[in-house]
Design an enzyme around this catalytic site. Structure first.
Site, PDB file in Angstrom:
ATOM      1  N   CYS A 107      -0.417   2.416   9.175  1.00  0.00           N
ATOM      2  CA  CYS A 107       0.482   1.438   8.578  1.00  0.00           C
ATOM      3  C   CYS A 107      -0.107   0.033   8.484  1.00  0.00           C
ATOM      4  O   CYS A 107      -0.430  -0.578   9.494  1.00  0.00           O
ATOM      5  CB  CYS A 107       1.741   1.368   9.408  1.00  0.00           C
ATOM      6  SG  CYS A 107       2.256   2.985   9.905  1.00  0.00           S
ATOM      7  N   GLU A 163       0.825  -1.202   0.000  1.00  0.00           N
ATOM      8  CA  GLU A 163       0.000   0.000   0.000  1.00  0.00           C
ATOM      9  C   GLU A 163       0.863   1.257   0.000  1.00  0.00           C
ATOM     10  O   GLU A 163       2.033   1.237   0.387  1.00  0.00           O
ATOM     11  CB  GLU A 163      -0.951  -0.012   1.192  1.00  0.00           C
ATOM     12  CG  GLU A 163      -0.256  -0.321   2.495  1.00  0.00           C
ATOM     13  CD  GLU A 163      -1.236  -0.546   3.649  1.00  0.00           C
ATOM     14  OE1 GLU A 163      -2.212  -1.284   3.457  1.00  0.00           O
ATOM     15  OE2 GLU A 163      -0.995   0.023   4.712  1.00  0.00           O
TER      16      GLU A 163
HETATM   17  N1  SAH Z   1      10.024   0.426   9.726  1.00  0.00           N
HETATM   18  C1  SAH Z   1      10.163   1.835   9.648  1.00  0.00           C
HETATM   19  C2  SAH Z   1       9.189   2.538   8.723  1.00  0.00           C
HETATM   20  C3  SAH Z   1       7.765   2.062   8.685  1.00  0.00           C
HETATM   21  S1  SAH Z   1       6.732   2.385  10.080  1.00  0.00           S
HETATM   22  C4  SAH Z   1      10.111   2.443  11.045  1.00  0.00           C
HETATM   23  O1  SAH Z   1       9.927   1.698  12.001  1.00  0.00           O
HETATM   24  O2  SAH Z   1      10.323   3.635  11.186  1.00  0.00           O
HETATM   25  C5  SAH Z   1       6.476   4.109  10.061  1.00  0.00           C
HETATM   26  C6  SAH Z   1       6.160   4.720  11.417  1.00  0.00           C
HETATM   27  O3  SAH Z   1       4.801   4.468  11.814  1.00  0.00           O
HETATM   28  C7  SAH Z   1       7.005   4.177  12.530  1.00  0.00           C
HETATM   29  O4  SAH Z   1       7.396   5.224  13.365  1.00  0.00           O
HETATM   30  C8  SAH Z   1       6.043   3.252  13.234  1.00  0.00           C
HETATM   31  O5  SAH Z   1       6.450   2.964  14.521  1.00  0.00           O
HETATM   32  C9  SAH Z   1       4.770   4.028  13.161  1.00  0.00           C
HETATM   33  N2  SAH Z   1       3.524   3.288  13.378  1.00  0.00           N
HETATM   34  C10 SAH Z   1       3.283   1.988  13.199  1.00  0.00           C
HETATM   35  N3  SAH Z   1       1.998   1.674  13.495  1.00  0.00           N
HETATM   36  C11 SAH Z   1       1.414   2.839  13.858  1.00  0.00           C
HETATM   37  C12 SAH Z   1       0.094   3.198  14.260  1.00  0.00           C
HETATM   38  N4  SAH Z   1      -0.868   2.293  14.321  1.00  0.00           N
HETATM   39  N5  SAH Z   1      -0.145   4.495  14.554  1.00  0.00           N
HETATM   40  C13 SAH Z   1       0.826   5.422  14.453  1.00  0.00           C
HETATM   41  N6  SAH Z   1       2.079   5.148  14.060  1.00  0.00           N
HETATM   42  C14 SAH Z   1       2.377   3.876  13.779  1.00  0.00           C
END
Ligand code: SAH
Length: 346
Positions: free
Chosen positions: A330, A89
């Site tokens: 995400c 996505e």
């Molecule tokens: N793996 C990388 C990039 C993808 S996640 C990383 O960890 O940075 C992108 C961001 O979204 C990360 O900071 C992650 O912790 C956050 N994230 C994941 N699930 C989320 C949610 N449900 N609500 C808000 N942020 C979330």
């Protein structure tokens, strides 16, 4: 066979030199692919037949496909089908300063953060460079508008797919490619220390964002598996080195989880950890998902946390919430489409 959208201009130049052809052909091809957006090689009028034949022999030209579009006022989310039928996505966010796109870097993710939907569906494979480049091309074609910034914050851990992600950045940043300025490209990582070190040696002026989400090792171990391998103290030291080396300000992401990591004591601890560093903290209101128990912090708690950081002289912003109505958090759209038990077998 390598896809043509996976090839950087430098690699294409090397390819032509090896075939005893002029290297400026690489620029002509980049112009067809990224400026004229002509996918059909038959229509490349300034490229001679023999060259076309070689290219067709050596490269694939197919692209993934957008199969679903969900939108609200400021956000659009796309489900994209890859050529091997896997799904990823991408999300478009409309800001007053332009359009930004959040791209995925892997099919699924192995980092296993407790609060994250993407991690429920384990990694199936890395994305190829062209599968990231095409996320931008397909969205621009669909909305008939330019994308001015890119965040690599979708599904996947970009530094766990390092080479393909770096080539992706080179292609979208290339003036003859999609020409998105490096300062408008942000890579977000959960903190793979050796790869952050590697990144600091690259002459790319991109933004680095670190998903910290906790103020001490005990808490971070509970929330993020990666901390057991690369702990918070080593991570902070690595970020300090990165800042010294690149002279770039780093973003610290902190997702606000109700009663988990959002206490005033956590804010103080975080301020101590980050004192004096050239960083700013981005507080992210948690996007709740159906499958996980975590709740978002209350507005009051987020503001208290924010004030505590401010008082301790830490630069801090609260991220605007995008797309919570259209499952833009995400991994949510993909996880509606894919059952976790079937996708985690491989
Ligand atoms: N793996 C990388 C990039 C993808 S996640 C990383 O960890 O940075 C992108 C961001 O979204 C990360 O900071 C992650 O912790 C956050 N994230 C994941 N699930 C989320 C949610 N449900 N609500 C808000 N942020 C979330």
């Amino acid at each position: 066979m390598k896809n043509i959208y996976s090839v950087t201009k430098e690699d294409l130049e090397a390819y032509f030199l090896e075939k005893n052809e002029k290297k400026f052909k690489a620029i002509q091809i980049f112009e067809w692919l990224y400026q004229k957006r002509e996918n059909n090689i038959e229509n490349w009028s300034n490229i001679k037949k023999e060259t076309k034949e070689k290219l067709i022999q050596d490269f694939a030209f197919d692209m993934p496909e957008i199969i679903k579009r969900e939108q609200d006022q400021l956000t659009e989310k796309y489900l994209i089908k890859l050529n091997d039928q896997e799904h990823i996505e991408a999300v478009l966010m409309r800001h007053d300063y332009g359009n930004s796109v959040c791209v995925s870097s892997q099919v699924g993710c192995n980092m296993g953060c407790a609060f994250c939907e993407s991690g429920r569906l384990k990694k199936i494979r890395n994305l190829e460079t062209y599968e990231m480049v095409c996320q931008i091309l397909l969205i621009e074609e669909l909305i008939k508008e330019r994308i001015s910034s890119v965040v690599i914050m979708g599904i996947g851990e970009p530094l766990d797919n390092y080479d393909n992600v770096i080539n992706f950045i080179k292609i979208i940043n290339d003036a003859k490619g999609i020409a998105i300025g490096a300062r408008h490209i942000t890579l977000s990582t959960c903190g793979l220390i050796p790869k952050i070190k590697e990144l600091s040696n690259l002459p790319l002026q991109i933004n680095l964002a670190i998903s910290l989400h906790a103020s001490n090792n005990e808490l971070r171990n509970q929330l993020m598996n990666v901390n057991k391998m690369y702990n918070i103290v080593d991570l902070i030291n690595t970020i300090k080195d990165y800042i010294d080396k690149t002279n770039r300000r780093v973003t610290i992401e902190y997702v606000m989880l109700n009663n988990i990591n959002d206490g005033i004591a956590n804010a103080k601890e975080l301020a101590d950890l980050l004192k004096g560093m050239n960083i700013y903290v981005n507080l992210i209101p948690y996007n709740e998902t159906n499958h996980l128990e975590f709740k978002k912090s209350t507005k009051e708690q987020i503001l208290k946390f924010y004030d505590t950081l401010k008082k301790n002289k830490i630069n801090v912003t609260i991220r605007k919430e995008f797309g919570s109505k259209i499952s833009a958090a995400c991994g949510q759209l993909r996880s509606k489409e894919v059952k976790p038990d079937t996708s985690s077998k491989k």
